[in-house]
Design a protein around this motif. Sequence first.
Motif, PDB file in Angstrom:
ATOM      1  N   ILE A 353       0.834  -1.201   0.000  1.00 18.74           N
ATOM      2  CA  ILE A 353       0.000   0.000   0.000  1.00 18.74           C
ATOM      3  C   ILE A 353       0.871   1.254   0.000  1.00 18.74           C
ATOM      4  CG2 ILE A 353      -1.641   1.336   1.388  1.00 18.74           C
ATOM      5  CD1 ILE A 353      -3.011  -1.215   2.152  1.00 18.74           C
ATOM      6  N   GLY A 354       1.995   1.221   0.721  1.00 20.43           N
ATOM      7  CA  GLY A 354       2.907   2.359   0.733  1.00 20.43           C
ATOM      8  C   GLY A 354       3.453   2.670  -0.653  1.00 20.43           C
ATOM      9  N   ILE A 355       3.822   1.645  -1.397  1.00 15.61           N
ATOM     10  CA  ILE A 355       4.337   1.849  -2.762  1.00 15.61           C
ATOM     11  C   ILE A 355       3.253   2.413  -3.675  1.00 15.61           C
ATOM     12  CG2 ILE A 355       5.214   0.644  -4.806  1.00 15.61           C
ATOM     13  CD1 ILE A 355       6.649  -1.272  -2.866  1.00 15.61           C
ATOM     14  N   ILE A 356       2.030   1.907  -3.551  1.00 11.49           N
ATOM     15  CA  ILE A 356       0.920   2.429  -4.356  1.00 11.49           C
ATOM     16  C   ILE A 356       0.684   3.905  -4.039  1.00 11.49           C
ATOM     17  CG2 ILE A 356      -1.534   2.206  -4.903  1.00 11.49           C
ATOM     18  CD1 ILE A 356      -1.312  -0.752  -4.132  1.00 11.49           C
ATOM     19  N   ILE A 357       0.764   4.251  -2.750  1.00 13.91           N
ATOM     20  CA  ILE A 357       0.581   5.644  -2.326  1.00 13.91           C
ATOM     21  C   ILE A 357       1.641   6.544  -2.961  1.00 13.91           C
ATOM     22  CG2 ILE A 357       0.712   7.218  -0.358  1.00 13.91           C
ATOM     23  CD1 ILE A 357      -0.526   4.949   1.339  1.00 13.91           C
ATOM     24  N   ILE A 358       2.880   6.060  -2.970  1.00  9.67           N
ATOM     25  CA  ILE A 358       3.978   6.848  -3.552  1.00  9.67           C
ATOM     26  C   ILE A 358       3.721   7.115  -5.027  1.00  9.67           C
ATOM     27  CG2 ILE A 358       6.422   6.801  -4.157  1.00  9.67           C
ATOM     28  CD1 ILE A 358       6.919   5.275  -1.553  1.00  9.67           C
ATOM     29  N   PHE A 359       3.252   6.103  -5.753  1.00 13.34           N
ATOM     30  CA  PHE A 359       2.923   6.291  -7.166  1.00 13.34           C
ATOM     31  C   PHE A 359       1.868   7.385  -7.329  1.00 13.34           C
ATOM     32  CE2 PHE A 359       4.432   1.798  -8.105  1.00 13.34           C
ATOM     33  CZ  PHE A 359       5.535   2.245  -8.813  1.00 13.34           C
ATOM     34  N   GLY A 360       0.847   7.341  -6.456  1.00 16.88           N
ATOM     35  CA  GLY A 360      -0.222   8.329  -6.551  1.00 16.88           C
ATOM     36  C   GLY A 360       0.220   9.736  -6.196  1.00 16.88           C
ATOM     37  N   SER A 361       1.234   9.847  -5.331  1.00 13.15           N
ATOM     38  CA  SER A 361       1.683  11.172  -4.882  1.00 13.15           C
ATOM     39  C   SER A 361       2.742  11.780  -5.784  1.00 13.15           C
ATOM     40  CB  SER A 361       2.241  11.071  -3.458  1.00 13.15           C
ATOM     41  OG  SER A 361       3.416  10.277  -3.424  1.00 13.15           O
ATOM     42  N   PHE A 362       3.251  11.015  -6.754  1.00  9.55           N
ATOM     43  CA  PHE A 362       4.278  11.532  -7.655  1.00  9.55           C
ATOM     44  C   PHE A 362       3.764  12.665  -8.542  1.00  9.55           C
ATOM     45  CE2 PHE A 362       7.323   7.701  -7.788  1.00  9.55           C
ATOM     46  CZ  PHE A 362       8.200   8.368  -6.960  1.00  9.55           C
ATOM     47  N   GLY A 363       2.541  12.561  -8.987  1.00  6.16           N
ATOM     48  CA  GLY A 363       2.036  13.477 -10.006  1.00  6.16           C
ATOM     49  C   GLY A 363       1.942  12.744 -11.334  1.00  6.16           C
ATOM     50  N   PHE A 364       0.884  13.039 -12.095  1.00  7.78           N
ATOM     51  CA  PHE A 364       0.608  12.276 -13.310  1.00  7.78           C
ATOM     52  C   PHE A 364       1.666  12.475 -14.382  1.00  7.78           C
ATOM     53  CE2 PHE A 364      -3.765  12.849 -11.520  1.00  7.78           C
ATOM     54  CZ  PHE A 364      -3.930  11.532 -11.164  1.00  7.78           C
ATOM     55  N   THR A 365       2.201  13.703 -14.494  1.00  2.00           N
ATOM     56  CA  THR A 365       3.243  13.922 -15.493  1.00  2.00           C
ATOM     57  C   THR A 365       4.504  13.150 -15.134  1.00  2.00           C
ATOM     58  OG1 THR A 365       3.848  15.942 -14.296  1.00  2.00           O
ATOM     59  CG2 THR A 365       2.411  16.179 -16.205  1.00  2.00           C
ATOM     60  N   THR A 366       4.793  13.054 -13.842  1.00  2.00           N
ATOM     61  CA  THR A 366       5.954  12.282 -13.392  1.00  2.00           C
ATOM     62  C   THR A 366       5.765  10.804 -13.678  1.00  2.00           C
ATOM     63  OG1 THR A 366       6.374  13.905 -11.642  1.00  2.00           O
ATOM     64  CG2 THR A 366       7.414  11.753 -11.402  1.00  2.00           C
ATOM     65  N   ILE A 367       4.574  10.295 -13.389  1.00  2.35           N
ATOM     66  CA  ILE A 367       4.273   8.886 -13.655  1.00  2.35           C
ATOM     67  C   ILE A 367       4.419   8.588 -15.142  1.00  2.35           C
ATOM     68  CG2 ILE A 367       2.437   7.141 -13.641  1.00  2.35           C
ATOM     69  CD1 ILE A 367       1.353   8.461 -11.131  1.00  2.35           C
ATOM     70  N   GLU A 368       3.883   9.490 -15.976  1.00  5.05           N
ATOM     71  CA  GLU A 368       3.951   9.271 -17.426  1.00  5.05           C
ATOM     72  C   GLU A 368       5.401   9.291 -17.913  1.00  5.05           C
ATOM     73  OE1 GLU A 368       4.149  10.020 -21.602  1.00  5.05           O
ATOM     74  OE2 GLU A 368       4.714  11.492 -20.081  1.00  5.05           O
ATOM     75  N   GLU A 369       6.203  10.207 -17.377  1.00  6.15           N
ATOM     76  CA  GLU A 369       7.583  10.320 -17.839  1.00  6.15           C
ATOM     77  C   GLU A 369       8.438   9.151 -17.380  1.00  6.15           C
ATOM     78  OE1 GLU A 369      11.321  13.496 -17.808  1.00  6.15           O
ATOM     79  OE2 GLU A 369       9.318  14.112 -17.150  1.00  6.15           O
ATOM     80  N   ILE A 370       8.150   8.616 -16.202  1.00  2.00           N
ATOM     81  CA  ILE A 370       8.981   7.532 -15.664  1.00  2.00           C
ATOM     82  C   ILE A 370       8.529   6.167 -16.157  1.00  2.00           C
ATOM     83  CG2 ILE A 370       9.726   6.370 -13.538  1.00  2.00           C
ATOM     84  CD1 ILE A 370       9.564   9.031 -12.115  1.00  2.00           C
ATOM     85  N   PHE A 371       7.207   5.963 -16.264  1.00  2.21           N
ATOM     86  CA  PHE A 371       6.701   4.609 -16.456  1.00  2.21           C
ATOM     87  C   PHE A 371       6.040   4.346 -17.801  1.00  2.21           C
ATOM     88  CE2 PHE A 371       6.616   5.375 -11.846  1.00  2.21           C
ATOM     89  CZ  PHE A 371       7.448   4.346 -11.440  1.00  2.21           C
ATOM     90  N   SER A 372       5.897   5.358 -18.662  1.00  2.00           N
ATOM     91  CA  SER A 372       5.307   5.065 -19.961  1.00  2.00           C
ATOM     92  C   SER A 372       6.265   4.199 -20.777  1.00  2.00           C
ATOM     93  CB  SER A 372       5.005   6.366 -20.716  1.00  2.00           C
ATOM     94  OG  SER A 372       6.202   7.011 -21.090  1.00  2.00           O
ATOM     95  N   PRO A 373       5.746   3.236 -21.555  1.00  2.00           N
ATOM     96  CA  PRO A 373       6.613   2.322 -22.318  1.00  2.00           C
ATOM     97  C   PRO A 373       7.598   3.053 -23.230  1.00  2.00           C
ATOM     98  CG  PRO A 373       4.345   1.540 -22.337  1.00  2.00           C
ATOM     99  CD  PRO A 373       4.329   2.896 -21.704  1.00  2.00           C
ATOM    100  N   LYS A 374       7.135   4.151 -23.859  1.00  2.00           N
ATOM    101  CA  LYS A 374       8.015   4.894 -24.774  1.00  2.00           C
ATOM    102  C   LYS A 374       9.189   5.497 -24.020  1.00  2.00           C
ATOM    103  CE  LYS A 374       7.926   8.586 -28.241  1.00  2.00           C
ATOM    104  NZ  LYS A 374       9.051   9.341 -27.648  1.00  2.00           N
ATOM    105  N   LYS A 375       8.910   6.091 -22.846  1.00  2.58           N
ATOM    106  CA  LYS A 375       9.978   6.716 -22.072  1.00  2.58           C
ATOM    107  C   LYS A 375      10.936   5.666 -21.502  1.00  2.58           C
ATOM    108  CE  LYS A 375       8.452  10.814 -22.808  1.00  2.58           C
ATOM    109  NZ  LYS A 375       7.813  11.657 -21.822  1.00  2.58           N
ATOM    110  N   ILE A 376      10.399   4.512 -21.118  1.00  5.55           N
ATOM    111  CA  ILE A 376      11.264   3.438 -20.623  1.00  5.55           C
ATOM    112  C   ILE A 376      12.188   2.949 -21.732  1.00  5.55           C
ATOM    113  CG2 ILE A 376      11.286   1.058 -19.773  1.00  5.55           C
ATOM    114  CD1 ILE A 376       8.725   1.676 -18.260  1.00  5.55           C
ATOM    115  N   LYS A 377      11.629   2.837 -22.951  1.00  2.52           N
ATOM    116  CA  LYS A 377      12.436   2.401 -24.102  1.00  2.52           C
ATOM    117  C   LYS A 377      13.545   3.413 -24.394  1.00  2.52           C
ATOM    118  CE  LYS A 377      11.928   0.888 -28.901  1.00  2.52           C
ATOM    119  NZ  LYS A 377      10.968   0.707 -30.032  1.00  2.52           N
ATOM    120  N   ASP A 378      13.198   4.711 -24.330  1.00  5.39           N
ATOM    121  CA  ASP A 378      14.201   5.747 -24.550  1.00  5.39           C
ATOM    122  C   ASP A 378      15.266   5.723 -23.457  1.00  5.39           C
ATOM    123  OD1 ASP A 378      12.804   6.534 -26.773  1.00  5.39           O
ATOM    124  OD2 ASP A 378      11.746   8.178 -25.763  1.00  5.39           O
TER     125      ASP A 378
END
Length: 611
Positions: A353-378
């Motif tokens: 639950i703590g890890i899920i909370i951290i994901f939610g508190s990062f911010g959506f742009t941060t989540i997209e930049e870190i975890f989107s498949p395209k950004k991971i590939k880059d």
Amino acid sequence: MRTGTKDFINQWLFKYQTTVFRYERLSSIVTSFVAIVLVIFEYGFYLEKTDMLFIRSIIPFLFFVYITNYILRIIFTNYRWNYIKSTWVEGSFLALITFIGLFHFFVGFHFDPESNANYRHFLFGALVFLVLVESTKASVILSQFKIKPSTTFIFSFIFLILFGTFCLMLPKSTIGETSMNFLDALFTSVSASCVTGLAVVDTGQYFTEKGQLVILLLAQLGGIGIVSFATFFATFMSKGVSLKHKTIIQDVLSSEDLSSATGLLRKVIFLTLLIEILGAIAIFFAWDSSLEFNSMTQKVCYSIFHSVSAFCNAGFSLFPDSLNTSITGDDTTRFFHHGIIDLRHMYGLHMVIGIIIIFGSFGFTTIEEIFSPKKIKDRLKNPWKKYSIGTSISLYSTIILIIVGMLTVFFLEIDSLREDRSLVESLIAAFFQSVTTRTAGFNSMDFGSMRPATILVMIFLMFIGAAPGSTGGGIKSSTFYLLLLSSIGIIRGQERIVVRKRTISDDNIKRSYSIFMFALIYNMVALFILSITELDNPNIDILPLIFEQISAFGTAGLSMGITGELSSIGKVVIILSMYIGRVGTLTLALALSSTVNTNSFKYPEAHVMVG
């Protein structure tokens, strides 16, 4: 001849196009309103059998109106094939409904009693889907009205809150003979919609499954924003998105580019659902074997509820004392087994639950930049590529604040932690409490027995809150970071604030100071009112009151156990604090302010003594 006949027909249709569309629009609105009423009566009230049969007899007629209207739109529109392609989802769904209706009518297929309820749920679910489609069409017209995007954003939350309040007051939402009173229902709806987690009743014991589902949906819609979901639904249904929608989404997601706001939104929605699904699976396997659920369905539902609540930083739990619960099965009506329900020592569950909370508190742009498949590939191609400045600030500030909170809790509360925990378990408990303090609302420790020094540090963390563009509240970690840099820069005599060879604009600095001042002044005023309204309550001291207020404003949802004892006026103050904390003090100020004339001209400078 054929061309002439076709042109004649099209001209005749065009002649009546406006009239047909007007009546089609009106009938769709009336049909959607009736559909909403039927759904509310079906799932919100205890009805007699005759009333239930009457409600269900109206459903085929509603579907007939929706199907007829869609066919009329195809016939009378100018570009029929383009319209069919742009509304293929709606058309396919209505075709499915038509097929099921005709099959049921001509074949006479009768559903057995066990699957009859599922078929009924499908029909009402289909109605809800079609109502959402019609609501999306109405929301696209938003750009025609001269309303500020910030005003639209705050009123969308007001609408969500009032609708949630109404749903929570329905008889089937609560256990018992009496419905929830308005003030408590409003408090719960605001707490869920503003993803806070403060509760005046035991969520797991007081609400039925339907009431808990309402809270879950409010948290999900409130976490990302009802306008965000409307925009996503509009793009999914190919209805188009207005400029005002894009502006609102840009503010909600803290997107730098207006043109890419809707694209980012689609990624965010899919990533959100993916994280919540993976989180629910992880929670499902993290429940300790000592916790015996009544059924597999209950275990799945509890896992989904806590996953969504964690990612949206809502903080609602279906257990009496959140993750600090340690009771027997006899103390709850939800579990029929007589074993021990001890979440306090489920450290695997706490970590998940703590890890899920951290994901939610990062911010959506941060989540997209870190975890989107395209950004991971880059990132795999170029491991040394740095994140954007906004993502770096969100990432590093989150890590630093978690570590500060963790060390504070561990060293100040070491005596109580080590009473029944090992060193590793104590560190996990301190880590979890630091993570959840900033905005999430879960607790695995008793705040009422903590040292005042620990409480003060937690108040500080709750006031800062999560990252911008996240589901959390507070003044936001990036705001605090810029304030810190700006203060240090002023002391050092620096003319500009520079981060990674990039100059932070004066607008960003001014906005940060504005947010801080609005937040500080509002909380001081709210605390002043609370100190008066709760003066006669002997069970409420000033420190728990400060903790409650900052927790509400930071949408942290933590309490020292005084939420249910607040007076009616005190609850209203906390309700306003949760709402303002969620929509943002600056957003509210911009929405309420009128347009001012430019002051680009410059008067002679004046010097005022400060400090």
